[in-house]
Design an enzyme around this catalytic site. Structure first.
Site, PDB file in Angstrom:
ATOM      1  N   LYS A  44       0.638  -1.156   0.110  1.00  0.00           N
ATOM      2  CA  LYS A  44       0.079   0.116  -0.010  1.00  0.00           C
ATOM      3  C   LYS A  44       0.879   1.341  -0.010  1.00  0.00           C
ATOM      4  O   LYS A  44       1.906   1.308  -0.124  1.00  0.00           O
ATOM      5  CB  LYS A  44      -0.898   0.036   1.084  1.00  0.00           C
ATOM      6  CG  LYS A  44      -1.770  -1.347   1.271  1.00  0.00           C
ATOM      7  CD  LYS A  44      -2.816  -1.517   0.141  1.00  0.00           C
ATOM      8  CE  LYS A  44      -3.162  -2.952  -0.138  1.00  0.00           C
ATOM      9  NZ  LYS A  44      -4.415  -3.475   1.095  1.00  0.00           N
TER      10      LYS A  44
HETATM   11  C1  LIG Z   1      -5.204  -4.476   1.605  1.00  0.00           C
HETATM   12  C2  LIG Z   1      -6.601  -4.448   1.309  1.00  0.00           C
HETATM   13  C3  LIG Z   1      -7.323  -4.754   2.754  1.00  0.00           C
HETATM   14  C4  LIG Z   1      -6.743  -5.409   3.990  1.00  0.00           C
HETATM   15  O1  LIG Z   1      -5.758  -4.946   4.298  1.00  0.00           O
HETATM   16  P1  LIG Z   1      -4.648  -5.831   5.119  1.00  0.00           P
HETATM   17  O2  LIG Z   1      -3.896  -4.870   5.949  1.00  0.00           O
HETATM   18  O3  LIG Z   1      -3.893  -6.587   4.335  1.00  0.00           O
HETATM   19  O4  LIG Z   1      -5.705  -6.386   6.177  1.00  0.00           O
HETATM   20  C5  LIG Z   1      -8.825  -4.706   2.588  1.00  0.00           C
HETATM   21  N1  LIG Z   1      -9.499  -4.158   1.437  1.00  0.00           N
HETATM   22  C6  LIG Z   1      -8.870  -3.714   0.433  1.00  0.00           C
HETATM   23  C7  LIG Z   1      -9.433  -3.022  -0.887  1.00  0.00           C
HETATM   24  C8  LIG Z   1      -7.328  -3.800   0.309  1.00  0.00           C
HETATM   25  O5  LIG Z   1      -6.685  -3.640  -0.823  1.00  0.00           O
END
Ligand SMILES: *Cc1c(COP(=O)(O)O)cnc(C)c1O
Length: 384
Positions: free
Chosen positions: A186
């Site tokens: 991210k």
């Molecule tokens: C990355 C992501 C999540 C989950 O995040 P984590 O930190 O990996 O638990 C949820 N929704 C979307 C759309 C994502 O891209």
């Protein structure tokens, strides 16, 4: 050195010496887990996003779970979720005994379709999860209007969209609650981590308690006032984010504006270069929002391009270029078919997109020459 170029992954973290120093300092401090850096990180993200309150948790998934708990979602409730998203956006409702109702997305943007939301609202609907897919803001004007008409809160899964805005309002200040993830792919990372932002500061106490077993205070707070006493008032989890991780998050956040600028610049270059590649078409973007570009998604039209999406994926991999598919629509996942009776045909726009979408490399430290390398490789694959 061999001159084979390094493997270009579709996404990766960017960690520099400032980050490492910040983590080392936290490791040598009095607090490893919930301490002053958690509050500082919460305050800084809330300020960046124009929100009144924030709760840091151990992942984006934990943030979604905590947010729906904060909204009071439980057994027998329905929660509307778009088909084109990561499974966690729907799982959070299932964790609480609620039914995720999977709705279709707009054919062009692949963002949740307000029409499809409206058509799926029932007497049991308690919330709408809006996913800012790829980093593009949903149509919050239409969604807000219909949510208000039905008295429903909007939870934004903005895990792709830290730094995006809708009509100049940063995400975090638009929906009732907004969730971010700090997973390494991210915009900024705390290794694992997530946060819930509250536009008005509502639901904060309930969410803070949920992240700490349902207890009514935290150790650091009890130490400050000099008491051992606490009560568990609801069933919660250990979803805490550590001080060490927050030290990394605070350090990463400083670089976010530059990283967003770089992502937008690279997306413009991709778009410009791909105009010369028939059959590889970037997702259309909407004017009133400022895109955060977590992902750069194209649609591969096999009959125009000459090669299917899956073949392009394989051929690029052979050339040292990583791509990915975001996502198999939720309603096609075996768990959802079995547990919730979802079926093929339920969300035609998401299904049509699923066979064509491909996420090209895009990450903070990527350069313009990397973009040229990717587009050149796509062109070579086509010519071959
Ligand atoms: C990355 C992501 C999540 C989950 O995040 P984590 O930190 O990996 O638990 C949820 N929704 C979307 C759309 C994502 O891209």
């Amino acid at each position: 050195m061999a001159d084979t170029p390094r493997f270009l992954s579709y996404a990766r973290q960017c960690i520099d010496s400032d980050d490492i120093a910040a983590v080392a300092a936290a490791l040598q401090s009095d607090w490893l887990t919930t301490g002053p850096r958690v509050k500082q990180f919460e305050d800084e993200v809330a300020e960046f996003c124009g929100a009144k309150g924030a709760v840091a948790v151990s992942s984006g998934t934990a943030a979604l779970h905590t947010a729906l708990f904060g909204l009071g979602i439980g057994q027998g409730d329905e929660v509307i979720v778009p088909a084109m998203t990561f499974v966690a956006s729907a799982n959070c409702a299932a964790y609480l005994g609620a039914r995720p109702v999977i709705v279709d997305v707009d054919a062009d943007s692949l963002l949740i379709s307000p029409k499809s939301v409206e058509a799926n609202i029932s007497k049991k609907t308690r919330a709408i999860v809006a996913v800012d897919y790829t980093g593009e803001s949903c149509d919050y004007a239409s969604l807000g209007e219909l949510a208000e008409r039905h008295g429903l809160p909007i939870l934004s899964d903005s895990c792709h969209a830290l730094g995006a805005s809708f009509h100049s309002r940063p995400l975090g200040s638009v929906s009732d609650l907004t969730v971010f993830s700090f997973h390494p792919v991210k915009h900024i990372t705390t290794m694992e981590g997530g946060m819930i932002l509250s536009r008005e500061g509502k639901y904060i106490d309930r969410m803070r308690s949920f992240r700490n077993h349902g207890n009514n205070s935290e150790v650091s707070e009890r130490e400050r006032v000099g008491t051992w006493y606490y009560e568990m008032q609801m069933l919660g989890f250990n979803y805490r984010l550590s001080d060490v991780q927050c030290a990394l998050g605070i350090s990463q956040l400083k670089k976010l504006p530059d990283w967003l600028e770089n992502r937008r610049k690279l997306a413009r270059l991709y778009t410009q270069r791909l105009t010369d590649v028939p059959g590889v078409i970037p997702l259309s973007t909407r004017a009133p929002s400022e895109h955060a570009y977590h992902l750069f998604v194209v649609r591969v039209k096999a009959n125009e391009f000459g090669i299917s999406r899956d073949d392009l994926y394989r051929r690029l991999r052979e050339k040292g270029i990583g791509t990915n598919v975001h996502y198999m629509p939720i309603h096609l996942q075996p768990f959802y078919r079995e547990q919730f009776g979802t079926r093929l045909g339920q969300c035609p726009n998401a299904e049509a997109a699923f066979s064509e979408i491909l996420s090209l490399p895009l990450f903070n430290a990527m350069t313009e020459s990397d973009v040229h390398r990717v587009v050149d490789a796509i062109t070579e694959v086509k010519a071959f």
